[in-house]
Design a protein around this motif. Structure first.
Motif, mmCIF file in Angstrom:
data_model
loop_
_atom_site.group_PDB
_atom_site.id
_atom_site.type_symbol
_atom_site.label_atom_id
_atom_site.label_comp_id
_atom_site.label_asym_id
_atom_site.label_seq_id
_atom_site.Cartn_x
_atom_site.Cartn_y
_atom_site.Cartn_z
ATOM 1 N N LEU A 77 0.824 -1.214 0.000
ATOM 2 C CA LEU A 77 0.000 0.000 0.000
ATOM 3 C C LEU A 77 0.857 1.262 0.000
ATOM 4 O O LEU A 77 0.502 2.254 -0.655
ATOM 5 C CB LEU A 77 -0.938 -0.003 1.205
ATOM 6 N N GLU A 78 1.988 1.238 0.715
ATOM 7 C CA GLU A 78 2.896 2.392 0.701
ATOM 8 C C GLU A 78 3.430 2.625 -0.717
ATOM 9 O O GLU A 78 3.529 3.770 -1.168
ATOM 10 C CB GLU A 78 4.054 2.175 1.673
ATOM 11 N N LYS A 79 3.748 1.544 -1.406
ATOM 12 C CA LYS A 79 4.243 1.670 -2.783
ATOM 13 C C LYS A 79 3.149 2.246 -3.690
ATOM 14 O O LYS A 79 3.416 3.133 -4.502
ATOM 15 C CB LYS A 79 4.687 0.297 -3.291
ATOM 16 N N GLU A 80 1.921 1.751 -3.527
ATOM 17 C CA GLU A 80 0.811 2.262 -4.330
ATOM 18 C C GLU A 80 0.555 3.738 -4.019
ATOM 19 O O GLU A 80 0.270 4.521 -4.936
ATOM 20 C CB GLU A 80 -0.452 1.440 -4.070
ATOM 21 N N LEU A 81 0.658 4.122 -2.749
ATOM 22 C CA LEU A 81 0.467 5.517 -2.361
ATOM 23 C C LEU A 81 1.535 6.394 -2.995
ATOM 24 O O LEU A 81 1.230 7.470 -3.520
ATOM 25 C CB LEU A 81 0.506 5.662 -0.832
ATOM 26 N N GLU A 82 2.771 5.935 -2.954
ATOM 27 C CA GLU A 82 3.857 6.702 -3.558
ATOM 28 C C GLU A 82 3.618 6.886 -5.061
ATOM 29 O O GLU A 82 3.796 7.986 -5.602
ATOM 30 C CB GLU A 82 5.193 5.988 -3.325
ATOM 31 N N GLN A 83 3.177 5.829 -5.732
ATOM 32 C CA GLN A 83 2.885 5.933 -7.164
ATOM 33 C C GLN A 83 1.743 6.908 -7.412
ATOM 34 O O GLN A 83 1.791 7.710 -8.350
ATOM 35 C CB GLN A 83 2.546 4.553 -7.732
ATOM 36 N N SER A 84 0.725 6.869 -6.563
ATOM 37 C CA SER A 84 -0.405 7.789 -6.720
ATOM 38 C C SER A 84 0.026 9.231 -6.505
ATOM 39 O O SER A 84 -0.404 10.140 -7.231
ATOM 40 C CB SER A 84 -1.520 7.430 -5.736
ATOM 41 N N GLU A 85 0.878 9.445 -5.501
ATOM 42 C CA GLU A 85 1.360 10.803 -5.244
ATOM 43 C C GLU A 85 2.191 11.323 -6.414
ATOM 44 O O GLU A 85 2.077 12.498 -6.796
ATOM 45 C CB GLU A 85 2.177 10.840 -3.945
ATOM 46 N N LEU A 86 3.008 10.463 -7.004
ATOM 47 C CA LEU A 86 3.779 10.877 -8.179
ATOM 48 C C LEU A 86 2.855 11.186 -9.352
ATOM 49 O O LEU A 86 3.096 12.140 -10.111
ATOM 50 C CB LEU A 86 4.787 9.789 -8.563
ATOM 51 N N GLN A 87 1.812 10.393 -9.489
ATOM 52 C CA GLN A 87 0.852 10.631 -10.571
ATOM 53 C C GLN A 87 0.146 11.967 -10.371
ATOM 54 O O GLN A 87 -0.046 12.736 -11.324
ATOM 55 C CB GLN A 87 -0.150 9.481 -10.621
ATOM 56 N N ILE A 88 -0.240 12.283 -9.145
ATOM 57 C CA ILE A 88 -0.882 13.567 -8.848
ATOM 58 C C ILE A 88 0.068 14.711 -9.173
ATOM 59 O O ILE A 88 -0.323 15.703 -9.800
ATOM 60 C CB ILE A 88 -1.331 13.614 -7.375
ATOM 61 N N LEU A 89 1.315 14.579 -8.750
ATOM 62 C CA LEU A 89 2.317 15.610 -9.034
ATOM 63 C C LEU A 89 2.471 15.805 -10.542
ATOM 64 O O LEU A 89 2.528 16.936 -11.036
ATOM 65 C CB LEU A 89 3.660 15.242 -8.398
ATOM 66 N N TYR A 90 2.492 14.690 -11.291
ATOM 67 C CA TYR A 90 2.604 14.762 -12.743
ATOM 68 C C TYR A 90 1.425 15.528 -13.342
ATOM 69 O O TYR A 90 1.599 16.451 -14.152
ATOM 70 C CB TYR A 90 2.673 13.352 -13.328
ATOM 71 N N TYR A 91 0.195 15.176 -12.939
ATOM 72 C CA TYR A 91 -0.979 15.840 -13.492
ATOM 73 C C TYR A 91 -1.027 17.324 -13.119
ATOM 74 O O TYR A 91 -1.397 18.167 -13.944
ATOM 75 C CB TYR A 91 -2.270 15.136 -13.063
ATOM 76 N N LYS A 92 -0.655 17.652 -11.884
ATOM 77 C CA LYS A 92 -0.630 19.059 -11.488
ATOM 78 C C LYS A 92 0.376 19.836 -12.331
ATOM 79 O O LYS A 92 0.107 20.972 -12.740
ATOM 80 C CB LYS A 92 -0.287 19.192 -9.997
ATOM 81 N N THR A 93 1.521 19.214 -12.598
ATOM 82 C CA THR A 93 2.536 19.874 -13.426
ATOM 83 C C THR A 93 2.030 20.066 -14.849
ATOM 84 O O THR A 93 2.209 21.135 -15.444
ATOM 85 C CB THR A 93 3.840 19.053 -13.427
ATOM 86 N N VAL A 94 1.369 19.053 -15.385
ATOM 87 C CA VAL A 94 0.811 19.156 -16.739
ATOM 88 C C VAL A 94 -0.219 20.285 -16.793
ATOM 89 O O VAL A 94 -0.240 21.086 -17.742
ATOM 90 C CB VAL A 94 0.189 17.811 -17.178
ATOM 91 N N ILE A 95 -1.062 20.389 -15.780
ATOM 92 C CA ILE A 95 -2.086 21.440 -15.742
ATOM 93 C C ILE A 95 -1.432 22.816 -15.681
ATOM 94 O O ILE A 95 -1.814 23.739 -16.406
ATOM 95 C CB ILE A 95 -3.056 21.211 -14.569
ATOM 96 N N ARG A 96 -0.417 22.965 -14.819
ATOM 97 C CA ARG A 96 0.257 24.272 -14.705
ATOM 98 C C ARG A 96 0.919 24.678 -16.015
ATOM 99 O O ARG A 96 0.826 25.833 -16.445
ATOM 100 C CB ARG A 96 1.308 24.237 -13.584
ATOM 101 N N VAL A 97 1.594 23.736 -16.651
ATOM 102 C CA VAL A 97 2.246 24.047 -17.928
ATOM 103 C C VAL A 97 1.199 24.425 -18.963
ATOM 104 O O VAL A 97 1.361 25.392 -19.722
ATOM 105 C CB VAL A 97 3.108 22.849 -18.399
ATOM 106 N N ALA A 98 0.096 23.687 -19.005
ATOM 107 C CA ALA A 98 -0.971 23.983 -19.958
ATOM 108 C C ALA A 98 -1.573 25.354 -19.678
ATOM 109 O O ALA A 98 -1.854 26.120 -20.616
ATOM 110 C CB ALA A 98 -2.047 22.907 -19.895
ATOM 111 N N GLN A 100 -0.050 27.915 -18.317
ATOM 112 C CA GLN A 100 0.927 28.936 -18.725
ATOM 113 C C GLN A 100 0.966 29.074 -20.238
ATOM 114 O O GLN A 100 1.012 30.180 -20.770
ATOM 115 C CB GLN A 100 2.317 28.584 -18.191
ATOM 116 N N GLU A 101 0.957 27.971 -20.956
ATOM 117 C CA GLU A 101 1.062 28.028 -22.411
ATOM 118 C C GLU A 101 -0.220 28.541 -23.059
ATOM 119 O O GLU A 101 -0.174 29.251 -24.064
ATOM 120 C CB GLU A 101 1.433 26.655 -22.970
ATOM 121 N N LEU A 102 -1.380 28.179 -22.503
ATOM 122 C CA LEU A 102 -2.646 28.577 -23.100
ATOM 123 C C LEU A 102 -3.170 29.897 -22.528
ATOM 124 O O LEU A 102 -4.045 30.520 -23.126
ATOM 125 C CB LEU A 102 -3.695 27.483 -22.897
ATOM 126 N N GLY A 103 -2.656 30.264 -21.347
ATOM 127 C CA GLY A 103 -3.085 31.507 -20.726
ATOM 128 C C GLY A 103 -4.496 31.458 -20.174
ATOM 129 O O GLY A 103 -5.155 32.494 -20.068
#
Length: 119
Positions: A77-98, A100-103
């Motif tokens: 479960l700790e491994k799954e949580l870590e993967q989920s947290e990385l996935q959330i970080l990835y999606y948040k980064t994608v949203i922020r970049v989008a 900034q680029e789209l305004g």
């Protein structure tokens, strides 16, 4: 019959030699005898094997096994949580970049008035 089967099982005689020595007419008869004696031996040894089986685990052993099982589950479960947290970080980064680029604002801003209205 039993003497011949014993000699065959001890590799003192082949089936053909046993047939000749004990005047048995068919190989099928000898193989049936071999199988019957093997089954009788197995029936005699099965109850002995069951009697020598390990006793059931004690309460302490059962608790230790359960603790090991739960520790393994926690690690999973700790491994799954870590993967989920990385996935959330990835999606948040994608949203922020989008954004900034789209305004445009993609992520909804939290409003304290809205969150209080649900309480």
């Amino acid at each position: 019959m039993r003497q011949m089967v014993e000699e065959i099982n001890l590799n003192r005689l082949t089936i053909e030699q046993g047939m000749a020595k004990y005047k048995v007419l068919t190989r099928q008869t000898v193989t049936k005898w071999l199988e019957r004696v093997r089954q009788e031996e197995q029936q005699r040894t099965d109850p002995m094997k069951q009697a020598t089986k390990e006793p059931p685990p004690t309460i302490v052993e059962q608790i230790a096994l359960k603790a090991d099982e739960l520790a393994g589950r926690v690690k999973q479960l700790e491994k799954e949580l870590e993967q989920s947290e990385l996935q959330i970080l990835y999606y948040k980064t994608v949203i922020r970049v989008a954004e900034q680029e789209l305004g445009i604002a993609i992520e909804k801003k939290s409003d304290t008035k809205q969150s209080n209205s649900f309480d």
